[in-house]
Design an enzyme around this catalytic site. Structure first.
Site, PDB file in Angstrom:
ATOM      1  N   ASP A  94       0.877  -1.157   0.000  1.00 25.98           N
ATOM      2  CA  ASP A  94       0.000   0.000   0.000  1.00 25.98           C
ATOM      3  C   ASP A  94       0.932   1.229   0.000  1.00 25.98           C
ATOM      4  O   ASP A  94       2.135   1.094   0.258  1.00 25.98           O
ATOM      5  CB  ASP A  94      -0.852  -0.064   1.278  1.00 25.98           C
ATOM      6  CG  ASP A  94      -1.577   1.218   1.566  1.00 25.98           C
ATOM      7  OD1 ASP A  94      -2.244   1.735   0.652  1.00 25.98           O
ATOM      8  OD2 ASP A  94      -1.467   1.712   2.711  1.00 25.98           O
ATOM      9  N   ASP A 151      -0.037   5.062   1.160  1.00 23.69           N
ATOM     10  CA  ASP A 151      -0.199   5.989   2.293  1.00 23.69           C
ATOM     11  C   ASP A 151      -0.180   5.261   3.628  1.00 23.69           C
ATOM     12  O   ASP A 151      -0.940   4.309   3.838  1.00 23.69           O
ATOM     13  CB  ASP A 151      -1.525   6.758   2.153  1.00 23.69           C
ATOM     14  CG  ASP A 151      -1.481   7.737   0.998  1.00 23.69           C
ATOM     15  OD1 ASP A 151      -1.030   8.865   1.206  1.00 23.69           O
ATOM     16  OD2 ASP A 151      -1.887   7.349  -0.115  1.00 23.69           O
ATOM     17  N   ASP A 170      -1.810  -0.577   5.763  1.00 25.52           N
ATOM     18  CA  ASP A 170      -2.086  -0.019   7.087  1.00 25.52           C
ATOM     19  C   ASP A 170      -3.551   0.242   7.400  1.00 25.52           C
ATOM     20  O   ASP A 170      -3.865   0.707   8.479  1.00 25.52           O
ATOM     21  CB  ASP A 170      -1.327   1.310   7.254  1.00 25.52           C
ATOM     22  CG  ASP A 170      -1.970   2.421   6.463  1.00 25.52           C
ATOM     23  OD1 ASP A 170      -2.317   2.203   5.292  1.00 25.52           O
ATOM     24  OD2 ASP A 170      -2.170   3.521   7.025  1.00 25.52           O
TER      25      ASP A 170
HETATM   26 MG   LIG Z   1      -2.756   3.151   3.519  1.00 23.68          MG
END
Ligand SMILES: [Mg+2]
Length: 371
Positions: free
Chosen positions: A125, A127, A308
């Site tokens: 991922d 961000d 995240d």
């Molecule tokens: Mg993320």
């Protein structure tokens, strides 16, 4: 997808079975669906805050969840976790959580043991995983060291970035040509093996161009609006629009969307997003990429996905199914997750990527020595 515009109520039709397609709608729509949109509950969307009714409470709660999941933890907690001044409760709950989701760094030997004889495929991922979470998403820049780590990893392992951002944006932010990129939560995938998907891009794009143009035409007289084309989705930003004009935007969006029953609206921060309703998520994007890259035989391939937030859970689920691979959740606080392992923050992600490269280099030089 083609637009059947001859009908009084245009619909999107898919030009190929969606399960085989590389395009689709991210299932965050499922989570967004609470937040979003259904224009059916009223004559228009009341974007400005007003006294909330029951349904709107539920919607507001959904938005709050989405906002929370994409926000950094509170400074205090972050400081506590990093500064060694944890309260005993926090310490206990984090330690218990770590028993269930051990650090991928301390479990590194275990991971590489299981990777023996297999090809590792890396999914990342962006961000909050490669870049820190910041208030202004345009400033979520990955460090040069992180970029080097990702570049090195991609030398040895097939590597893909799967982000909620548009593919072009995440591509610009990462700036590495050798990777595969999936934007819009995997809706929009690019990579050297994806030549087959061009026809789909084009047909989807033509549809979106039509929707995009409709949006532009309909809000162009409202000062401050900005319509952004993400290829498979479009955003109408109203951050710079006078609040008195918000109901007008809402009304017009409502009117447009009633003509496109297979498009739906979701809410972001001062932005309305128009997306196709398609069952697609980061998990399906991972499966598609593995298939496309010839890496779907789990006997010989170990996929590792690092992410995240909530939208990454679909990918964690796919990998957990049949112990196919490993999900690694990046979080400094305990969270419900389908990931096997955890890392605390992007700096630990970097360490993990660097460790993988080192391990691979050592095993290659070991192999050379014995040859
Ligand atoms: Mg993320």
């Amino acid at each position: 997808m083609d637009m059947m515009s001859g009908q009084s109520s245009p619909v999107l039709t898919d030009s190929s079975p969606m399960k085989e397609s590389r395009v689709g709608m991210h299932s965050s729509l499922t989570s967004y669906s609470q937040s979003g949109t259904s224009f059916s509950t009223g004559k228009y969307i009341q974007i400005p805050k007003k006294k909330a009714g029951k349904l709107e409470d539920a919607m507001a709660n959904g938005w709050l969840d989405a906002m929370k999941s994409s926000s950094p933890p509170s400074k205090k907690l972050f400081k506590d976790l990093n500064g060694g001044v944890l309260s005993s409760d926090d310490e206990f709950s984090y330690a218990s959580w770590m028993c269930k989701h051990p650090s991928a760094l301390s479990s590194f030997a275990e991971i590489t043991n299981l990777a023996k004889g297999k090809k590792i495929a890396i999914f990342l991922d962006y961000d909050g995983t490669l870049s820190p979470i910041v208030d202004d998403p345009d400033r979520a820049v990955m460090s040069d060291n992180m970029r080097s780590a990702v570049r090195d990893v991609a030398k040895y392992f097939p590597t893909a970035i799967i982000s909620g951002r548009s593919r072009d944006k995440v591509c610009d932010l990462v700036g590495l040509e050798e990777l595969h990129y999936a934007g819009s939560h995997g809706l929009d995938i690019m990579g050297p093996v994806h030549k087959v998907s061009e026809a789909h891009y084009n047909s989807i794009n033509s549809t979106d161009q039509q929707v995009f143009r409709t949006l532009v035409e309909n809000v162009k007289d409202i000062e401050g609006t900005r319509v952004e084309n993400h290829k498979f989705c479009a955003s109408v930003h109203y951050r710079n629009v006078d609040q008195k004009d918000w109901p007008t935007i809402a009304q017009r969006m409502h009117d447009i969307l009633t003509n496109y029953p297979r498009l739906r609206l979701t809410h972001g921060r001062k932005v309305l997003e128009v997306r196709p309703v398609i069952d697609w998520d980061k998990g399906k994007a991972v499966e598609f990429l593995l298939e496309s890259l010839g890496l779907s035989d789990s006997e010989y391939v170990l996929p590792i996905y690092i992410g995240d937030d909530k939208t990454d859970e679909d990918a964690f689920k796919v990998l957990r199914r049949g112990n196919r691979g490993y999900g690694i959740l990046v979080s400094p606080v305990p969270k419900e997750t389908k990931a096997f392992f955890s890392l605390r923050d992007p700096s630990e992600v970097q360490q993990f990527l660097e460790a993988l490269v080192k391990w691979r280099e050592q095993s290659e030089s070991g192999k050379r020595m014995t040859d």
